[in-house]
Structure formats: C-alpha cells, structure tokens
Design a protein around this motif. Sequence first.
Motif, short mmCIF file in Angstrom:
data_model
loop_
_atom_site.label_atom_id
_atom_site.label_comp_id
_atom_site.label_asym_id
_atom_site.label_seq_id
_atom_site.Cartn_x
_atom_site.Cartn_y
_atom_site.Cartn_z
N VAL A 98 -22.92 -8.39 -17.50
CA VAL A 98 -21.73 -8.07 -16.61
C VAL A 98 -21.17 -6.96 -17.03
N THR A 99 -21.25 -6.27 -18.11
CA THR A 99 -20.66 -4.96 -18.49
C THR A 99 -21.33 -4.03 -17.62
N ILE A 100 -22.72 -3.99 -17.67
CA ILE A 100 -23.60 -3.14 -16.65
C ILE A 100 -23.05 -3.10 -15.13
N PHE A 101 -23.14 -4.38 -14.73
CA PHE A 101 -22.78 -4.75 -13.45
C PHE A 101 -21.43 -3.98 -13.03
N LEU A 102 -20.33 -4.30 -13.75
CA LEU A 102 -18.96 -3.42 -13.56
C LEU A 102 -19.30 -2.23 -13.91
N LEU A 317 -30.11 -18.38 -10.89
CA LEU A 317 -29.35 -17.79 -9.72
C LEU A 317 -28.69 -16.43 -9.58
N ILE A 318 -28.11 -16.12 -10.89
CA ILE A 318 -26.92 -14.97 -10.91
C ILE A 318 -27.67 -13.90 -11.73
N ASN A 319 -28.22 -14.18 -13.02
CA ASN A 319 -28.68 -13.22 -13.73
C ASN A 319 -30.12 -12.83 -13.59
N VAL A 320 -30.29 -12.48 -12.25
CA VAL A 320 -31.50 -12.18 -11.96
C VAL A 320 -31.61 -11.04 -10.83
N PRO A 321 -32.42 -9.68 -11.07
CA PRO A 321 -32.35 -8.77 -10.24
C PRO A 321 -32.69 -9.07 -8.70
N PRO A 322 -32.00 -8.74 -7.99
CA PRO A 322 -32.35 -9.31 -6.56
C PRO A 322 -33.39 -8.85 -5.86
N ARG A 323 -33.70 -7.76 -6.25
CA ARG A 323 -35.25 -6.83 -5.86
C ARG A 323 -36.28 -7.33 -6.51
N GLN A 324 -36.30 -8.11 -7.48
CA GLN A 324 -37.32 -8.72 -8.34
C GLN A 324 -37.74 -10.29 -8.12
N ASN A 325 -36.81 -10.76 -7.19
CA ASN A 325 -37.01 -12.07 -7.01
C ASN A 325 -37.21 -12.58 -5.88
N THR A 326 -38.22 -13.55 -5.53
CA THR A 326 -38.51 -14.30 -4.37
C THR A 326 -38.39 -15.68 -4.22
N GLY A 327 -37.69 -16.15 -5.25
CA GLY A 327 -37.65 -17.88 -5.55
C GLY A 327 -36.22 -18.15 -5.17
N ALA A 328 -35.73 -19.03 -5.88
CA ALA A 328 -34.39 -19.71 -5.15
C ALA A 328 -33.31 -18.69 -5.36
N ALA A 329 -33.30 -17.65 -6.42
CA ALA A 329 -32.43 -16.65 -6.27
C ALA A 329 -32.35 -15.72 -4.94
N GLY A 330 -33.71 -15.21 -4.67
CA GLY A 330 -33.88 -14.64 -3.51
C GLY A 330 -33.48 -15.25 -2.32
N ILE A 696 -23.30 9.19 -12.96
CA ILE A 696 -22.63 9.34 -11.75
C ILE A 696 -23.23 8.78 -10.47
N PHE A 697 -24.76 8.48 -10.49
CA PHE A 697 -25.34 7.77 -9.50
C PHE A 697 -25.39 6.40 -9.83
N PRO A 698 -24.93 5.56 -8.29
CA PRO A 698 -24.90 4.14 -8.49
C PRO A 698 -26.66 3.90 -8.58
N ARG A 699 -26.82 2.78 -9.42
CA ARG A 699 -28.08 2.31 -9.61
C ARG A 699 -28.41 0.75 -9.05
N PRO A 700 -29.57 0.35 -8.82
CA PRO A 700 -29.48 -1.09 -8.27
C PRO A 700 -29.02 -1.96 -9.10
N PHE A 701 -28.28 -2.96 -8.54
CA PHE A 701 -27.63 -4.20 -9.33
C PHE A 701 -28.66 -4.96 -9.83
N GLN A 702 -28.41 -5.08 -11.28
CA GLN A 702 -29.25 -5.91 -12.13
C GLN A 702 -28.82 -7.34 -12.23
N MET A 703 -28.16 -7.65 -11.20
CA MET A 703 -27.73 -9.14 -10.95
C MET A 703 -27.85 -9.65 -9.51
N ASN A 704 -27.93 -10.81 -9.03
CA ASN A 704 -28.26 -11.15 -7.89
C ASN A 704 -26.72 -11.07 -6.90
N ILE A 705 -26.65 -9.86 -6.73
CA ILE A 705 -25.33 -9.65 -5.86
C ILE A 705 -26.01 -9.28 -4.27
N ALA A 706 -25.29 -9.94 -3.36
CA ALA A 706 -25.79 -9.64 -1.96
C ALA A 706 -25.84 -8.13 -1.36
#
Length: 834
Positions: A98-102, A317-330, A696-706
């Motif tokens: 959560v801290t990384i996401f914020l 469903l939440i603590n899942v990197p969206p680009r690495q998931n094709t299951g229910a979270a995806g 300074i550069f935004p990185r991929p979210f490591q949580m399932n954010i649309a």
Amino acid sequence: MIVKAAAAALLGLGCTFADAVSLPLTDGRPAGPFVKRQSAPAKYTPTASDLESGCANIGRVAASFARTVEAANASSFQVDPKIAYDCLASIPLDKEPVTIFLNEIRKFVQFQSTLEYLARPPDKSGQDPMDILSGLIDIGSAVNSSSITSWYEVETRVEKLLGGCHEGHLYVAWVLPSLINFRAPFQLVSLSEDGTQLPKVYVADDVALERGRVSGTNASAITHIDGEDVVTAIDKLMYYESSQSPDVRWNAAFQTQNPPKQGDFYTRTRYPGANTFILTFENGTSTEYPYIANALNVPGGSLWSSLASGQDIWDKLINVPPRQNTGAAGKLRVRALEDNKHRIQRTPLDDAIDRLTKRQSNDNVAPPPEQLIRYDGDFPDTPGVSPFIQDINKVIGGYFMADYDDRESKTAIIDITGFSPDDPTAQFATQAVQAAVELFLEEAQRRKMERLIIDVRGNGGGFVNMGYDLYKQLFPSSEPYAGTRLRNHPASLKIAQAFTQLVDQDVINGLIRDIGGGMGENLSNAQLSRYQNAQYASLSNLNQYLNLDANGSTFRSFDDFFGPVDIYDDQFTHILTYDLNNLLAVGDLGYSITGYGDRASYATKPAPFKPENIVLVTDGTCASTCGIFAEFLRNQQKIRTVVIGGRPNRDPSVAVGGTRGAQVIQHTAHMLNFVQIIENNFAPVDAAEKAEWDQIFPRPFQMNIAEAAVNWKDNIRATDPTQTPLQFYLEAADCRLFYTKQTLVYSHELWNKVDDLAWGSEDSCAQGSLKNATVVLGDANGVPVSIGRSSTAGYNSGANGDLPQLTGDYDVDTALWIWYGVRHSFGASRGRNI
C-alpha cells in the motif's frame, strides 16, 4: 414500477414478498414501510462477527443464485447492503504494497497541471483547497501507524481526496466497485412546471405515472432526505462529483434522457453509510427505503466460492500486479475498465497505434463518406424524433425543426452528447463525424436554414480533433486558439528532453517522407519504431518540434519551449498551441482537420450560419473537448448559451461546468509508455541518475488498479494576463432554464423552447435572457468573470477549530481527515483562512 423494485430490495432485508407487495399506494406515490421519524437512519458499523462472516455470506447468496435461470446471463446478483459492506470493510491490507502504491500515485500526480491552484484556489473559483501530495502522505502515515487497517478505507479516502478537486481528468479507477457496488431502489428527477418556475425533486416513476401537470395529485415532491432539506442533502451527496459548479453537481444526481443516464442518486459506487434512507414528501408522508447492493456474477464460474473472507479478496484480487495476472484479478480489472469507460478516453493516437499494429492497409483506410453515415435512423438520445443524418457510431445527429414541427422553420439542430463513441472498439469515429457534419451542413444550406441550435448536454469530451473539426466546419476561416501549458517539474523535464532529442525536426521530416501520404503500413520495423516514438511524443506534448508557440510559430530553442515559466508559485512550460497542419502532431495520419492538410481548401468557404444565429445548449456537464469547443464558440464567436437545470434558485449558472483542462493522460495506457521509450533509448549515466529516475518516474502499479489519470495540460485564455487555468473560472450562461417533464424526455420540445426564446415570441428565461444576451468574456483587463463563491466558504473551509462541515455523506471522519490534511499539510502560508 418502483413498487416492484422496492419489493425486490425489501426481500434482501428479510421481508416476505407478501409483505412487500401489500404496501399501500398514497397519492400515486409508491409506498414503503411508513415511519414516523424523519431523521437519518443510524450509521451502520459492523461488529467483528459481521466482518468475519460478510464475504462468506455473499458466497452463500452466490451459490443460491447460481442455481437460477438468470445466472447464465447476469453480470451481477443482488445482496443485502449490510453483508456487502461487511465484506468490503473486512478486506485487510499489507503496509508495504500500500505504501508503494501511494508513492507511485504521488509520483504520477506530480504531472497534474493544477497542483498549486488546487492547494490555493483562486477567489470565486468554486474550489475548496485540496493539497493532493500532502494528502497522500497523510494517508500513507495513517496506514503505517495502523490508523487505517482496511483497503476499502484507503480506496475511499484517496477517492475523496481526488474527488474534492472537482477535476474530471484526475482519478483512480479502482476494481472493488466492479466487484460490489450499491444502488438506491429508484431514480430521481428535478422538474419545473414550465421551465422557468423553480423545480422540485420527484421519484422518477412517480412522475411517469402522472398524465397531466407535474403538480397534479398523483405526484408528491420530495422535501427532505433523511430529515435534511432535499437541496442541502443532494448538495452534500454530490459534493465529490467532478464539477466545480454546485449546479452541475446537482444535475448529476438525476435521471436524464439526453444522454440516457440514471443519475448518481441511484448509482452509488461506494457504501452510502447506512442500509436504508428516508424520504419525506410534500403530502406529509415519510417512507423508509432500503439501499440495494450488487455483487459481480461470472456466469459459469465460481468466483465467490474462493472468496470466503476479506483476506481472500486482498490476496486474490487486490494485492496482485495487473500485468502479471490473467485469472480472476485480471478479469476483474477488465470489468473495471469497462465500467469506467465513460472517463477512460481513447485518443486518435490509440487508434493509430492499433491500426499500425495490424499493418494491413485495408484496416487503415477510412471508407468513403457514404459508408460512414446513416439517414433517418434511431438516435438513442432523442426519442420521438429521428435525425436527418447521423454518423455510423451514433456520436452526432443532425436535425431540421421543420421535419418534426408543423410550423415552417429555418432552424437546424446538431446534437452531440460526446466527442467520442460509447463503443471503444468503434472504427473511424473522427472521419464518420466529420462526414456527417459536412453532409448535414450542405443540406442545411440547400434548405436555406438560417439558425442553428447545438446541443451538448451530457458531453464529457473525447477526441480533441473532433472538437476542432466541428468548429472549423462551422467557421471555416477562423483560426481556433487554444493556448495550453504543462507543469514543469523534474520528471516532465526529463521526458521533454528525451522526446525532443529522439524526435527532432530531421526525424519528423524523414517520417513524413517515409510514410508518403499513407498510414504507415509499409514502414520497416526501424521506421515503425521511430514513428511510434513520434506518436507518443505528440501525445505527451513534451516535444519542442511538434508544438507551436502562442503566436503559432515554431519554438527557437528548447528553453523557449519548456521554460520554466514562474506563475502562481509553480513552474510551467511556455504557452503551446497545436500545429494542425502537421499530421504527426495531430496524431492521426488518416484524418485531416477541416481547413488543414488535404482539407485546406475548406478554409475559404463561407460560414454556414452567422454567429448571432447560433445558440449552444448545455446542462453544464460540458467537459474536456466539449469545453475546448465551447470556448471556441463563446470566446471567438460570441455565441449565446443556454444552460438547463441546476439547484432551485434564481442565480446565474455556468455554461461549461465540467473539466476545462485541455488533455487527460492515463497512467498505464500512456505514462508508462513514455517512460519505457525513454529507458529503451537512453541509459542513466551513473547510479545516482538511475536512483533519480526511479524516484521521479512513475512505475507500474504492483496492485490491481484498473487505471489512473491526471489533467496534463491547462487551457489558458489569450486575453487573461493572469494566465489562470480556465478550470478555475465559472462563467455564467446567458439564459437558464429548468427541465419540465416534456423537455426532459423529448429533446425536440426543449429545442422548440430555445428557438422561441432566441428568435421567436417567448422572452422569459428562469434567469438571464437570449433576446438581450451579453456574452461576458472578461473584465476591463481581460480576466474572465467568475460567478463562483468567495474563498471564505465551503465544505472544507473549517468551522469551530478543526470541525469541518459535512462533506457529502455520513462519513464525518473522512471530512475531518481531508480538512486535517488541508490545514496542517501546507502551513499558514497556503490554503485559505487557516
């Protein structure tokens, strides 16, 4: 019928069907269980036992629903709102992700063009002070100190922090509302007797039962919601809606037909704070109604069988990197993107890149105009009349009043409730709208039409090119001016330096030569890579050579382009304008804006209508591209405006109340590609620079954010010496009307009313005038005149020390938190009256 809807909802609270359907009707108003009290039902707080069993209880309802016939095709099933909230509130969190996401959101929000203006809003802007960066830090501190232990609370607080900015381009699209969301059991409408008398609020289906006048015996207006005056209650409910204008936020609560919307009183993304609500009516009765909750159904699947607890939802469903998931979270993320499609806008660049990926010429070439338009077809926004012409994607409809009105009329109508199609897979939308408008205007001239009504109600924006083209077809010889600028900060500087080095004038000239007038389908892989770099550089506007200055000239140097320019205690680029003759800058090789490129000859055509014979009709929702288009009409042509709806008062109301930002950029679809292009082509010189890039550069979210988005560019009026973003000006429409039952349902009834007010025998607006309209565009110094309140009031302005006024629902704690962040995060030199 509301009785059936309310009955179904009551079943979720333990009522029997017999109990539900036997409730009496009073004065034609569907009744629920009558209550003597009028105050709000108690705020619901789940116990530890409730939290433990909430998700499992949904699972049991899901298992029962799966055995029904409806389950095979249903996208959701109904659950008791109590157990829905029990489940959501039980979702835990792990502090580290959560801290990384914020922190990633904070890095991305650095690109929000109005950060300093939001922290210290200009007077009469209608904006309460919101320091986003400090607010995010406060949320992170609360997570790390265990003051916040629920992921649902994190989502809610971030959502309210951003929602309080009233900026439609600034958001996070979460996945949880696509898993569980809430509804009221019916919709509301706000209706006036004749369009000028002050409106009242009704249950929508009550009025649908009414055959005569709205004030007849069969429809009783709502006077209170949960014991609070209905106007105050709806004001609070709608506070976090995306417009700075309280009148436009008010409109968002209600059902509309043009475009068809259910209204945000009905559609509750988040838990409303209690399981029931109470309406009090003019006839003296009070009725308590249950809210409704809907949980996601996956036909043929067993989603809820694996979600027995909040911990399961967090883990799966939440603590899942969206680009690495094709299951229910995806799948949930895909559903969330679909649910948010109204604000996740595609650009011409997205379409161009999709076509290049296919590399097939037949997919890249737009068909001839006759295949892009339809005549006399149904148009979803206008029941009762059909347009003379529309594009194949049903974005725009062109009408002639004489086709549906008995009287001889010289008035034409363009109805455009968006500058992009609802279907994100629609093909050649800009070309189709361009063709429909051109053929409609030709027919208008053949019929000798003299007057034009442009209806942009509900228009939330879309393709910028489409707005420019519509303006140029109406005023071919006029050069549309849209001065824009970006925020200058370390990350945007790095991206601008990289894109300007990668895509210089030689590269641009080479690409134009290599493409040779086609769509890029024959480029080599190396050429294609350069072209994609150029497309993203164009989208970002962070390139010296793909922009023009405020005077329409090329920039002489990088510093002349990027600045910094010091304004309002922040730093920005110099003013930018579009190079509309450069197809690489426009972003779509297969489309020339009217008056430019291969349509340059259209610039010599006469305007089909005189400016004084055009009226723009809005409901204030007009946002983004619509705001840019309206600015062209109003600022450059002095077009009169009519605004429909708003709170029941006689005050002026805004014509353009949606975001007036010039561009939205999305985190995953756009920003990450900017960064990837830089890192693919450049390497940090040492470890220190590598660390700086990571910081300074935004990185991929490591949580399932649309998805997430920011307003990338401000829109600055040329005559404003303060260079204040138009976002912070609320400019009054010339005439204000309210909906009647007829004008709400039938657009042509409203167009007839506007026609009479502008050119016929009627004179009375609810406020203002079209006969004697004065388009107010600025004071003696050229500064736009804003009708917003002064900076001494507002939901977050504080009262009695740290006690704020309520901010829109039952969650007073969130209001306190927002005010705490505003008051304590930027000290006495920032913010207002602290």
